[in-house]
Design an enzyme around this catalytic site. Structure first.
Site, PDB file in Angstrom:
ATOM      1  N   ASN A   8      40.216  34.909  28.752  1.00  0.00           N
ATOM      2  CA  ASN A   8      41.610  35.287  28.948  1.00  0.00           C
ATOM      3  C   ASN A   8      41.771  36.711  28.424  1.00  0.00           C
ATOM      4  OD1 ASN A   8      44.351  35.537  29.101  1.00  0.00           O
ATOM      5  ND2 ASN A   8      44.837  33.951  27.582  1.00  0.00           N
ATOM      6  N   TRP A   9      41.822  37.660  29.362  1.00  0.00           N
ATOM      7  CA  TRP A   9      41.880  39.072  28.949  1.00  0.00           C
ATOM      8  C   TRP A   9      43.266  39.477  28.459  1.00  0.00           C
ATOM      9  CZ3 TRP A   9      38.838  42.205  33.265  1.00  0.00           C
ATOM     10  CH2 TRP A   9      37.469  41.910  33.167  1.00  0.00           C
ATOM     11  N   LYS A  10      44.260  38.651  28.713  1.00  0.00           N
ATOM     12  CA  LYS A  10      45.642  38.973  28.316  1.00  0.00           C
ATOM     13  C   LYS A  10      46.050  40.362  28.835  1.00  0.00           C
ATOM     14  CE  LYS A  10      45.160  35.727  24.531  1.00  0.00           C
ATOM     15  NZ  LYS A  10      45.492  35.315  23.174  1.00  0.00           N
ATOM     16  N   HIS A  92      50.114  28.578  28.593  1.00  0.00           N
ATOM     17  CA  HIS A  92      49.551  29.255  27.414  1.00  0.00           C
ATOM     18  C   HIS A  92      50.644  29.425  26.355  1.00  0.00           C
ATOM     19  CE1 HIS A  92      47.842  32.314  24.832  1.00  0.00           C
ATOM     20  NE2 HIS A  92      46.664  31.901  25.275  1.00  0.00           N
ATOM     21  N   GLU A 162      44.472  24.189  22.641  1.00  0.00           N
ATOM     22  CA  GLU A 162      44.587  25.418  21.863  1.00  0.00           C
ATOM     23  C   GLU A 162      45.669  25.256  20.809  1.00  0.00           C
ATOM     24  OE1 GLU A 162      43.137  29.102  24.071  1.00  0.00           O
ATOM     25  OE2 GLU A 162      45.189  28.816  24.675  1.00  0.00           O
ATOM     26  N   GLY A 168      44.727  33.955  18.189  1.00  0.00           N
ATOM     27  CA  GLY A 168      45.067  35.373  18.043  1.00  0.00           C
ATOM     28  C   GLY A 168      44.776  35.978  16.686  1.00  0.00           C
ATOM     29  N   GLY A 231      39.751  34.431  23.963  1.00  0.00           N
ATOM     30  CA  GLY A 231      40.646  35.580  24.063  1.00  0.00           C
ATOM     31  C   GLY A 231      39.945  36.849  23.613  1.00  0.00           C
TER      32      GLY A 231
HETATM   33  P1  PGA Z   1      41.932  34.185  20.807  1.00  0.00           P
HETATM   34  O1  PGA Z   1      42.875  33.767  22.022  1.00  0.00           O
HETATM   35  O2  PGA Z   1      40.521  33.768  21.202  1.00  0.00           O
HETATM   36  O3  PGA Z   1      42.064  35.657  20.697  1.00  0.00           O
HETATM   37  O4  PGA Z   1      42.406  33.433  19.607  1.00  0.00           O
HETATM   38  C1  PGA Z   1      42.700  32.554  22.673  1.00  0.00           C
HETATM   39  C2  PGA Z   1      43.810  32.311  23.629  1.00  0.00           C
HETATM   40  O5  PGA Z   1      44.943  32.719  23.370  1.00  0.00           O
HETATM   41  O6  PGA Z   1      43.605  31.715  24.701  1.00  0.00           O
END
Ligand code: PGA
Length: 250
Positions: A8-10, A92, A162, A168, A231
């Protein structure tokens, strides 16, 4: 079983050139790997510039529930599909924080399935409280998410567990493999009455939340995760490839 690793590149990277570079780095790195498949979910405008494959598919980070109309700024499932996506992240926690409630998540799952996208449905509690309230929270999310989703779609659904507290930069830690294992059993129990016991056992459940090269193996072995949703560590090709290698060899 083939592990499914989702990136998930956001809101990253900044340019289409960087997106192409990162994507081709991942493509090269996974060429020789067996028993692992990856899904990269880039920002929507980059989808057209990337070419997915069976082994390295593309996904949307979100979608709108209506197929067309006067909805400025929205992107429909069929548009993602025709731009090369075969998956869509739905529910999400960052979208939930921006206003997606359980009902909206339900609409988005149905819209994804209708467009031929496999929804990667994110569920997870805000806090892991001691009196078990988090289990109710999870049950509510799942019941609402799949309300009215016909049984025949069981094979087209992916769940990502999650826990919000583990996601995050601000997260103090990831969940533990044991914690994940318990949650995955609980999730299958909730899904069984709707999809059937056998089908519920076969729905892939991924772990997400601060996955990195150090903890990935534990979730896949001890935690019995069917895959991972990554992420931050998916934004560097070398790190993400290392995770793919771990998944290919567990
Ligand atoms: P993270 O994000 O690996 O940076 O904790 C995961 C996500 O939000 O799917």
């Amino acid at each position: 079983m083939t592990k499914l690793i989702v990136a998930n590149w956001k809101l990253n990277p900044g340019t289409v050139r960087e997106a192409k570079e990162l994507f081709s780095g991942v493509k090269r790195g996974m060429m020789k790997l067996r028993r692992v498949s990856a899904v990269v979910c880039p920002p929507a405008p980059f989808l057209g510039a990337l070419t997915g494959s069976d082994k390295l598919a593309l996904g949307a980070q979100d979608l709108f529930w209506e197929p067309s109309g006067a909805y400025t700024g929205r992107v429909a499932g069929s548009m993602f599909k025709s731009s090369g996506a075969s998956y869509a992240i739905v529910g999400h926690s960052e979208m939930r924080a921006a206003g997606d409630n359980n009902e909206i998540v339900n609409w988005k799952i149905k819209a994804a399935l209708k467009s031929g996208l496999m929804p990667i449905v994110c569920v997870g509690e805000q806090v892991r409280d001691e009196n078990g309230g988090y289990l109710n929270e999870l049950k509510e999310q799942l019941d609402a998410a799949f309300a009215g989703v016909p049984k025949k779609f069981a094979g087209q659904i992916v769940i990502a567990y999650e826990p919000v507290w583990a996601i995050g930069e601000a997260a103090k830690s990831s969940d533990t493999p044991e914690g994940f294992r318990h949650q995955a059993i609980f999730i299958r129990k909730i899904l069984a009455p709707q999809f059937g016991k056998e089908a519920a056992l076969n729905i892939p459940i991924l772990y997400g939340g601060s996955v990195n090269t150090k903890n990935a193996e534990g979730f896949l072995t001890e935690g019995h995760a069917d895959g991972l949703l990554v992420g931050r560590e998916s934004l560097r090709a070398d790190k993400f490839i290392e995770i793919l290698k771990i998944a290919a060899h567990v």
